[in-house]
Design an enzyme around this catalytic site. Structure first.
Site, PDB file in Angstrom:
ATOM      1  N   LYS A  29      56.817  31.245  52.733  1.00  0.00           N
ATOM      2  CA  LYS A  29      58.086  31.018  53.436  1.00  0.00           C
ATOM      3  C   LYS A  29      58.156  29.595  53.973  1.00  0.00           C
ATOM      4  CE  LYS A  29      59.451  34.780  55.578  1.00  0.00           C
ATOM      5  NZ  LYS A  29      59.254  35.752  56.668  1.00  0.00           N
ATOM      6  N   ARG A  98      58.547  33.708  62.717  1.00  0.00           N
ATOM      7  CA  ARG A  98      58.490  34.479  61.469  1.00  0.00           C
ATOM      8  C   ARG A  98      57.138  34.361  60.797  1.00  0.00           C
ATOM      9  NH1 ARG A  98      63.278  31.845  58.085  1.00  0.00           N
ATOM     10  NH2 ARG A  98      63.227  33.835  56.950  1.00  0.00           N
ATOM     11  N   GLY A 107      57.865  43.236  54.271  1.00  0.00           N
ATOM     12  CA  GLY A 107      57.932  44.213  55.349  1.00  0.00           C
ATOM     13  C   GLY A 107      56.599  44.518  56.015  1.00  0.00           C
ATOM     14  N   MET A 109      54.521  42.331  57.741  1.00  0.00           N
ATOM     15  CA  MET A 109      54.197  41.627  58.979  1.00  0.00           C
ATOM     16  C   MET A 109      55.455  41.394  59.804  1.00  0.00           C
ATOM     17  SD  MET A 109      51.177  39.204  57.677  1.00  0.00           S
ATOM     18  CE  MET A 109      52.305  38.464  56.545  1.00  0.00           C
ATOM     19  N   ARG A 351      62.474  31.888  47.492  1.00  0.00           N
ATOM     20  CA  ARG A 351      61.198  31.956  46.779  1.00  0.00           C
ATOM     21  C   ARG A 351      61.511  32.321  45.332  1.00  0.00           C
ATOM     22  NH1 ARG A 351      59.699  37.395  49.877  1.00  0.00           N
ATOM     23  NH2 ARG A 351      61.519  38.465  49.108  1.00  0.00           N
ATOM     24  N   HIS A 467      41.567  58.263  43.465  1.00  0.00           N
ATOM     25  CA  HIS A 467      40.977  59.020  42.351  1.00  0.00           C
ATOM     26  C   HIS A 467      42.021  59.270  41.269  1.00  0.00           C
ATOM     27  CE1 HIS A 467      39.757  62.789  40.296  1.00  0.00           C
ATOM     28  NE2 HIS A 467      38.575  62.205  40.305  1.00  0.00           N
ATOM     29  N   GLU A 775      25.844  45.784  21.019  1.00  0.00           N
ATOM     30  CA  GLU A 775      26.258  46.724  22.059  1.00  0.00           C
ATOM     31  C   GLU A 775      25.088  47.240  22.880  1.00  0.00           C
ATOM     32  OE1 GLU A 775      28.089  50.177  20.295  1.00  0.00           O
ATOM     33  OE2 GLU A 775      26.785  50.092  18.551  1.00  0.00           O
ATOM     34  N   SER A 794      29.946  42.019  15.984  1.00  0.00           N
ATOM     35  CA  SER A 794      31.120  42.529  16.668  1.00  0.00           C
ATOM     36  C   SER A 794      30.644  43.156  17.974  1.00  0.00           C
ATOM     37  CB  SER A 794      31.828  43.571  15.800  1.00  0.00           C
ATOM     38  OG  SER A 794      32.915  44.110  16.523  1.00  0.00           O
ATOM     39  N   ASP A 799      29.937  50.280  24.906  1.00  0.00           N
ATOM     40  CA  ASP A 799      28.516  50.604  25.056  1.00  0.00           C
ATOM     41  C   ASP A 799      27.775  49.516  25.821  1.00  0.00           C
ATOM     42  OD1 ASP A 799      27.370  53.072  24.157  1.00  0.00           O
ATOM     43  OD2 ASP A 799      28.225  52.635  22.187  1.00  0.00           O
ATOM     44  N   CYS A 862      35.232  44.689  19.467  1.00  0.00           N
ATOM     45  CA  CYS A 862      35.976  45.873  19.084  1.00  0.00           C
ATOM     46  C   CYS A 862      35.965  46.950  20.156  1.00  0.00           C
ATOM     47  CB  CYS A 862      35.450  46.439  17.769  1.00  0.00           C
ATOM     48  SG  CYS A 862      33.733  46.968  17.875  1.00  0.00           S
ATOM     49  N   TYR A 882      37.918  36.740  16.786  1.00  0.00           N
ATOM     50  CA  TYR A 882      39.001  37.720  16.864  1.00  0.00           C
ATOM     51  C   TYR A 882      38.708  38.769  17.920  1.00  0.00           C
ATOM     52  CZ  TYR A 882      36.032  40.990  14.251  1.00  0.00           C
ATOM     53  OH  TYR A 882      35.012  41.816  13.862  1.00  0.00           O
TER      54      TYR A 882
END
Ligand code: ADP
Ligand code: MG
Ligand code: MG
Length: 910
Positions: A29, A98, A107, A109, A351, A467, A775, A794, A799, A862, A882
């Protein structure tokens, strides 16, 4: 004083001293008020107290040295500039105090308006307001007392923690006495009475009179804003939005301007374009004769901003001019707050505005058209998360559907279904083919089966890391969490929302993107963006701003990116779809599904083989089946590389579960049937049982233990490729060995495979690469050795994450991840976004050492991280060739791979 050597640290900045890039120090602000001031826009004068002052205050519990003096200096300068003194009995200067942090926390503070009013200055303010504009004396009187009661209310509530309802009640009481519902019907005398009532409330709760010293009011308000950084709701919000807890808020002290001085005054908010669709135009609300807080509070009905043109054309035109100017300056959609005081326009805030995913794309495209930004910048302004959102089907909402509650969009998608309150009931109804929405106050690990069975999950408590939220995201299931307007009563099997009771069996719809909850079934429509990717909407020939913008930005991303994007696909159909989505090959073709269905019987024969030749017979029967699978995939991916992973899971996964077999055998024996085969199976299952299947006989280990298994797969791949070539196609198979931890494993497989390939391929021109997954942590750490035997790596980051952390994904996500996220041990699940420091380091080491040993070694990934925006940026940085991800994530990966280039500083020519 004279001995003081160090210059005071600067804690206070006049609006003329700051600019928009100082958000860390001045908050959003403050930085933007400074920017507007320096643009010459009409901003009420004021100053900003820095976030550093707040941090110091919060750390020590008192204002840092020098702050009080600097505030005094700036206040005096402000008073000189305005020709008024704070709280002067004749002609008071009033200010607002402010909050404003680096990141907007709407909203969360506090703000206090009208600081400087007291029993004397309220009279002066009244006289000034009446006199200067020649209004009837009572008009000024009413305004002054209204302002004073607002100060006591806001100050009481935010600075002294007086319960807000008490003020509300007193206000309602005053209106009832007057026989009205409208604040504006209260006259000066009513408001004077209300001020008395408010003061009594203040005294009752604080044990002191409302402070009459203007400077004391100011200091207490500043302190309250500092402290509001640690208010409970602010803390929760930050945790949810992952805003660091130590930033602190700045405090802006702003000269008050008054929108409540009569019908020629007012206040409003506006966007420079539609934040929902991105369409150009004027979007805003205006409220005559009101202070800013009234607009947000919804006390009275606002009118569309366009109506201001009739009320005050000069201010309206000026406002439109300023909005155009701001857009041009910020080169983006801005939102603003403004106030008109007796025909004079004042800007109170701006803003870069929040927007929907669709608007983000549309606006970025428009700004390019307008020449304000280039395509690189447009690419920077959108992201993969937004694109992913646009690919979900969404509710087709016309006016009959109004949300009854709004929670947190915890896991995107649109789901309608029958309400159930228990996991068991969810499983039951889902088994009957019904779509169900599981509704709970909050979920826990016992709800897992119900969550799997449900189409969507709705909870009344908990945030983005609860959860329910974590598990639902892991499953890709729609979830709205923390819809706290909903009162869930599980024993009674109902919930109450907006005065209505929803029973088990009723239908609700939840939008996991917006967090909105609807009663009844809302129709779902497919995503236009997906239709475009699938080729059924032609961006050149339809009038759809979103599809055109997506097309344009995607095309640019494709031109920019260095990373290729492949897909994980096991069937011809998946491969074809992914190809339409832009996949440039298959990075992971799993072969395990090729052992399922009717082929299970062959696998059983393979496992049970005892006599000479039985195993060979089973493998020989599997060979043509596998070959046909590969032929189909090679055909769909004609000309593009296809990485085929040799069989990975433990073989007993293909056999029936132990309990089921044991029962079958017992029952059959009872009936006196021949159970020889079942008994053999049962014995095999017992023999092959593993305590930790994840770490057991799987991957390359299987290939080394079961003679002929890998050989059969290699032969099927090579024969399919040759068959493809014979039909005029181009197959580019890459055989990938899973779970390798030592180069010797790979060498053994390789020696056998090379022989078979040479024999099958002959002079067909087909080339088959052999490489490995990385892996297992040991493979990453010995990548230099492994590269000697691998033509490509790859990274199997699922894993690698499991084994790097030592926990199994299937067990932990429901069991404790939510708690780890709550505690901040993870910022995000390491299965969702790659853990750069740990697992990422393994990737980095393997990439570097692999390439050092074999220059030109092809590197890809992958795991599911291949479609995660942040992980894609990481893989770009590490220099992989890739990423490979599920078909639906391919466009996201393409976009992010392009963004990674732009964000790492322009064109990458590798
Ligand atoms: P928030 O960040 O919650 O929007 P603000 O600090 O912007 O809080 O202030 C709340 C309301 O008070 C806004 O509508 C704002 O325009 C208004 N307001 C703030 N300062 C002033 C001022 N100096 N003069 C008039 N209105 C103000
Ligand atoms: Mg505001
Ligand atoms: Mg694996």
């Amino acid at each position: 004083m004279a001995a003081q050597e160090t210059v005071d640290h600067k804690y206070v900045y006049d609006f003329s001293e700051g600019n928009k890039d100082l958000k860390d120090l001045l908050g959003g602000k403050g930085a933007n008020l400074a920017e507007m001031t320096n643009l010459g826009l009409p901003v009420p004068p004021g100053f900003t107290i820095t976030t550093e002052a707040c941090q110091a205050y919060l750390a020590t519990g008192r204002e840092p040295d020098g702050l009080a003096g600097q505030i005094e200096e700036h206040l005096e300068a402000l008073e000189r500039a305005m020709g008024k003194r704070l709280g002067d009995p004749q002609d008071p200067l009033l200010v607002s105090v402010r909050s404003g942090a680096k990141f907007s926390m709407p909203g969360m503070m506090e703000t206090v308006l009208n600081v400087g009013l007291n029993d004397q200055s309220v009279v002066g303010l009244s006289a000034q307001a009446s006199g200067s504009a020649g209004q009837a004396a009572s008009g000024g009187d009413r305004f002054a007392w209204d302002s004073y009661r607002r100060l006591i209310q806001m100050f009481g509530k935010t600075v002294c923690e007086v319960p807000g309802e008490e003020f509300e009640h007193a206000l309602d009481e005053a209106k009832r006495a007057k026989g009205t519902h409208n604040d504006l019907d209260l006259d000066a005398d009513d408001l004077r009475g209300l001020v008395d009532a408010y003061k009594k409330i203040f005294l009752k709760h604080t044990g002191r009179e409302f402070p009459q010293q203007p400077r004391e009011q100011l200091d207490l308000a500043i302190r309250a804003v500092f402290e509001s950084w640690n208010a409970e709701r602010a803390v929760l919000y930050r945790r949810q939005e992952r805003i660091p807890a130590d930033l602190g808020t700045a405090v802006n002290v702003v000269t008050m301007v008054f929108g409540n001085l009569g019908p020629d005054s007012g206040t409003g908010v506006a966007f420079t374009r539609d934040p929902a669709s991105g369409a150009q135009g004027i979007y805003g609300d205006y409220l005559a004769n009101a202070q800013g807080e009234d607009v947000v509070a919804g006390i009275r009905n606002t009118v569309p901003l366009q109506e201001l043109e009739q009320l005050d054309k000069a201010s309206y035109d000026e406002l439109l001019g300023i909005m155009a100017r701001l857009e041009e300056h910020y080169k983006d959609l801005c939102d603003i707050e403004f106030t008109i005081e007796r025909g004079k326009l004042w800007m109170l805030q701006t803003r870069v505005g929040k927007r929907t995913a669709a608007a983000a794309f549309v606006i970025a495209g428009q700004l390019v058209d307008e020449g304000l930004i280039d395509l690189d910048e447009a690419l920077h302004r959108v992201n993969g998360a937004q694109l992913a959102q646009l690919m979900f089907p969404r509710f087709q909402l016309d006016h009959e559907f109004q949300p009854v509650a709004k929670g947190i969009g915890a896991s995107p998608g649109a789901a309608s279904g029958t309400v159930v309150f228990t996991s068991a009931r969810a499983v039951e109804l889902a088994a009957e083919g019904e779509s169900v929405i599981l509704v709970r106050r909050e979920t826990n690990p016992d709800d897992l089966n119900g969550m799997i069975a449900a189409k969507g999950i709705l909870t009344s408590r908990g945030g983005k890391t609860s959860h329910a939220a974590v598990v639902a995201r892991g499953m890709g299931k729609t979830c709205v969490s923390g819809a706290d307007e909903i009162e869930v009563n599980v024993p009674a099997k109902r919930f109450i929302v907006a005065g209505q009771t929803v029973n088990e069996g009723d239908v609700v719809s939840i939008d996991g993107t917006t967090g909105k909850v609807y009663l009844g079934e809302v129709p779902v429509m497919p995503s236009e963006v997906v239709q475009y990717f699938e080729g059924s909407l032609d961006p050149e020939h339809i009038d759809n701003a979103l599809v055109r913008a997506v097309h344009r930005i995607m095309t640019h991303a494709d031109g920019k990116r260095r990373l290729a994007v492949r897909t994980n696909a096991d069937t011809g159909a998946d491969a074809a779809r992914a190809r339409r989505f832009g996949a440039e090959g298959i990075g992971l073709c799993r072969t395990e599904h090729m052992f399922l269905g009717e082929r299970r019987e062959l696998v059983e024969r393979l496992i049970l083989a005892r006599a000479e030749g039985e195993r060979e017979a089973a493998l020989a029967a599997l060979l043509p089946l596998q070959r046909a699978d590969f032929e189909e995939i090679f055909r769909e991916m004609d000309g593009l590389p296809v990485t085929v992973r040799l069989i990975d899971p433990p073989l007993h996964e293909f056999l029936p579960p132990l309990e089921q077999l044991a029962v079958n055998v017992a029952v059959a024996q009872e009936r006196g049937e021949d159970v020889a085969k079942e008994e053999a199976l049962l014995a095999a299952v017992r023999r092959m049982h593993e305590e930790n299947p994840m770490l057991g006989l799987r991957g390359v280990r299987l290939g080394l233990v079961i003679p002929g298994l890998f050989a059969m797969q290699v032969r099927a791949i090579a024969e399919a490729a040759v068959g493809c070539a014979r039909n005029g196609g181009v197959a580019k198979p890459e055989i990938m060995v899973p779970l390798v931890g030592a180069v010797q494993e790979l060498e053994t497989v390789r020696a056998e495979a090379e022989k078979i390939i040479a024999e099958v391929v002959g002079d067909s021109g087909v080339e088959v690469l052999i490489g490995t997954m990385i892996e297992v942590p040991r493979a990453a750490l010995t990548a230099g050795q492994i590269a000697e035997a691998a033509e490509f790596f790859s990274f199997g980051t699922n894993d690698l994450t499991q084994m790097g952390w030592g926990f199994s994904r299937d067990d932990v996500e429901g069991a404790f991840f939510w708690r780890y996220l709550e505690l901040g041990i993870f910022g995000i699940s390491p299965f969702e976004s790659i853990d750069r420091d740990g697992v990422g380091r393994l990737v980095r080491i393997a990439a570097e050492e692999g390439r050092a040993a074999r220059p030109g070694l092809k590197l890809g990934i992958c795991g599911e991280h291949g479609g995660d925006p942040d992980s894609v940026h990481f893989f770009h940085e590490v220099g992989l060739d890739y990423v490979s991800c599920s078909p639906f994530r391919v466009p996201v990966a393409r976009l992010e791979a392009g963004r990674a280039v732009v964000e790492s500083g322009g064109s990458d020519s590798r």
